[in-house]
Design an enzyme around this catalytic site. Structure first.
Site, PDB file in Angstrom:
ATOM      1  CE  LYS A 185      -2.727  -2.536   3.340  1.00 39.82           C
ATOM      2  NZ  LYS A 185      -2.936  -2.671   4.790  1.00 39.82           N
ATOM      3  N   GLY A 186       2.109   1.073   0.355  1.00 33.45           N
ATOM      4  CA  GLY A 186       2.988   2.211   0.618  1.00 33.45           C
ATOM      5  C   GLY A 186       3.144   3.207  -0.512  1.00 33.45           C
ATOM      6  CD  GLU A 191       8.591  -0.828  -3.235  1.00 30.33           C
ATOM      7  OE1 GLU A 191       7.458  -0.424  -2.960  1.00 30.33           O
ATOM      8  OE2 GLU A 191       9.014  -1.950  -2.914  1.00 30.33           O
ATOM      9  CG  ASP A 245      14.883  -1.570   4.281  1.00 28.90           C
ATOM     10  OD1 ASP A 245      15.700  -0.722   4.641  1.00 28.90           O
ATOM     11  OD2 ASP A 245      14.482  -2.472   5.045  1.00 28.90           O
ATOM     12  CE  LYS A 257      15.265   2.384   5.681  1.00 28.10           C
ATOM     13  NZ  LYS A 257      14.654   1.469   6.679  1.00 28.10           N
ATOM     14  CB  VAL A 315      11.628   6.784   6.763  1.00 25.65           C
ATOM     15  CG1 VAL A 315      13.023   7.295   7.061  1.00 25.65           C
ATOM     16  CG2 VAL A 315      11.675   5.770   5.636  1.00 25.65           C
ATOM     17  CG  ASP A 345       3.195   0.548   7.357  1.00 21.66           C
ATOM     18  OD1 ASP A 345       3.960   0.336   6.381  1.00 21.66           O
ATOM     19  OD2 ASP A 345       2.846  -0.357   8.138  1.00 21.66           O
TER      20      ASP A 345
HETATM   21  P1  IMP Z   1      12.766  -4.420   1.136  1.00 20.84           P
HETATM   22  O1  IMP Z   1      13.529  -4.669   2.424  1.00 20.84           O
HETATM   23  O2  IMP Z   1      13.595  -3.597   0.177  1.00 20.84           O
HETATM   24  O3  IMP Z   1      12.295  -5.710   0.548  1.00 20.84           O
HETATM   25  O4  IMP Z   1      11.512  -3.536   1.516  1.00 20.84           O
HETATM   26  C1  IMP Z   1      10.263  -4.126   1.679  1.00 20.84           C
HETATM   27  C2  IMP Z   1       9.213  -3.179   2.105  1.00 20.84           C
HETATM   28  O5  IMP Z   1       9.400  -2.914   3.487  1.00 20.84           O
HETATM   29  C3  IMP Z   1       9.137  -1.793   1.447  1.00 20.84           C
HETATM   30  O6  IMP Z   1       8.437  -1.796   0.243  1.00 20.84           O
HETATM   31  C4  IMP Z   1       8.380  -1.038   2.522  1.00 20.84           C
HETATM   32  O7  IMP Z   1       6.981  -1.246   2.374  1.00 20.84           O
HETATM   33  C5  IMP Z   1       8.870  -1.681   3.798  1.00 20.84           C
HETATM   34  N1  IMP Z   1       9.923  -0.844   4.418  1.00 20.84           N
HETATM   35  C6  IMP Z   1      11.254  -1.000   4.349  1.00 20.84           C
HETATM   36  N2  IMP Z   1      11.890  -0.037   5.047  1.00 20.84           N
HETATM   37  C7  IMP Z   1      10.921   0.750   5.571  1.00 20.84           C
HETATM   38  C8  IMP Z   1      10.917   1.938   6.383  1.00 20.84           C
HETATM   39  O8  IMP Z   1      11.955   2.514   6.770  1.00 20.84           O
HETATM   40  N3  IMP Z   1       9.697   2.439   6.694  1.00 20.84           N
HETATM   41  C9  IMP Z   1       8.516   1.875   6.297  1.00 20.84           C
HETATM   42  N4  IMP Z   1       8.476   0.793   5.528  1.00 20.84           N
HETATM   43  C10 IMP Z   1       9.658   0.226   5.165  1.00 20.84           C
END
Ligand code: IMP
Length: 171
Positions: free
Chosen positions: A41-42, A93, A97, A126, A148, A154
């Site tokens: 949803k982000g 996206e 992260d 990040k 964040v 969220d």
């Molecule tokens: P990934 O670790 O790159 O697979 O990130 C997966 C998902 O985790 C992202 O699409 C976000 O929805 C969530 N996410 C990662 N880091 C943060 C953060 O700092 N704040 C909020 N959501 C996060």
């Protein structure tokens, strides 16, 4: 965890940056029809601003993903109906992260949906948290290794409605 006092990016800075990203997309695609594939949803606030700033032939696909508890896998929960085969697809996206979610989605779309091209627009990046190298063609801002929130992001489903980016910290 509680909301921090500081602000990383204000509403005005966000709008300005999203505008710049949209101009770059317009330039790169030069009128080629584009499918924005947003991750729920982000990415909702970013998608809503970004798509309205891109002038041209834009269609929309939505995907809901789940990052699994072990932190090593991702899966797809929901896909809206739109044929992506032969289309120029731009993934929208909220934040990259570890890169695990995006890596999974890129591989899945390439293998199953045969798009003509596949690129990534991530509002936040990040880099310090990265575990898998993933391409980001359009990036809004780099953020430090904090949790964040705001502008769709969220913490336990809260704070998505904040119009700016801040972070949460221990009480
Ligand atoms: P990934 O670790 O790159 O697979 O990130 C997966 C998902 O985790 C992202 O699409 C976000 O929805 C969530 N996410 C990662 N880091 C943060 C953060 O700092 N704040 C909020 N959501 C996060």
């Amino acid at each position: 965890m509680k909301l921090a006092q500081g602000i990383l990016f204000t509403e005005k800075q966000i709008q300005q940056r999203v505008e710049e990203m949209a101009r770059q997309v317009e330039k790169d695609y030069e009128g080629t029809p584009l499918v924005l594939c947003a991750i729920l949803k982000g990415a909702i606030p970013f998608l809503a601003d970004f798509m309205r700033k891109i002038r041209g032939d834009v269609r929309l696909a939505l995907i809901e993903m789940k990052s699994l508890v072990d932190g090593k896998h991702a899966s797809i929960l929901f896909t809206s109906s739109l044929d992506l085969s032969g289309q120029h697809v731009l993934i929208v996206e909220d934040i990259v992260d570890t890169g695990i979610t995006l890596d999974y989605l890129l591989k899945h779309l390439e293998a199953e949906r045969a798009p003509a091209s596949l690129k990534v627009a991530a509002f936040l990046d990040k880099p310090e948290a990265r575990k898998i190298d993933v391409p980001i063609h359009y990036r809004g801002f780099k953020v430090p290794d904090k949790f964040v929130v705001g502008y769709g992001l969220d913490w336990r489903e809260r704070y998505r409605n904040l119009p700016y980016i801040t972070w949460v910290e221990p009480e």
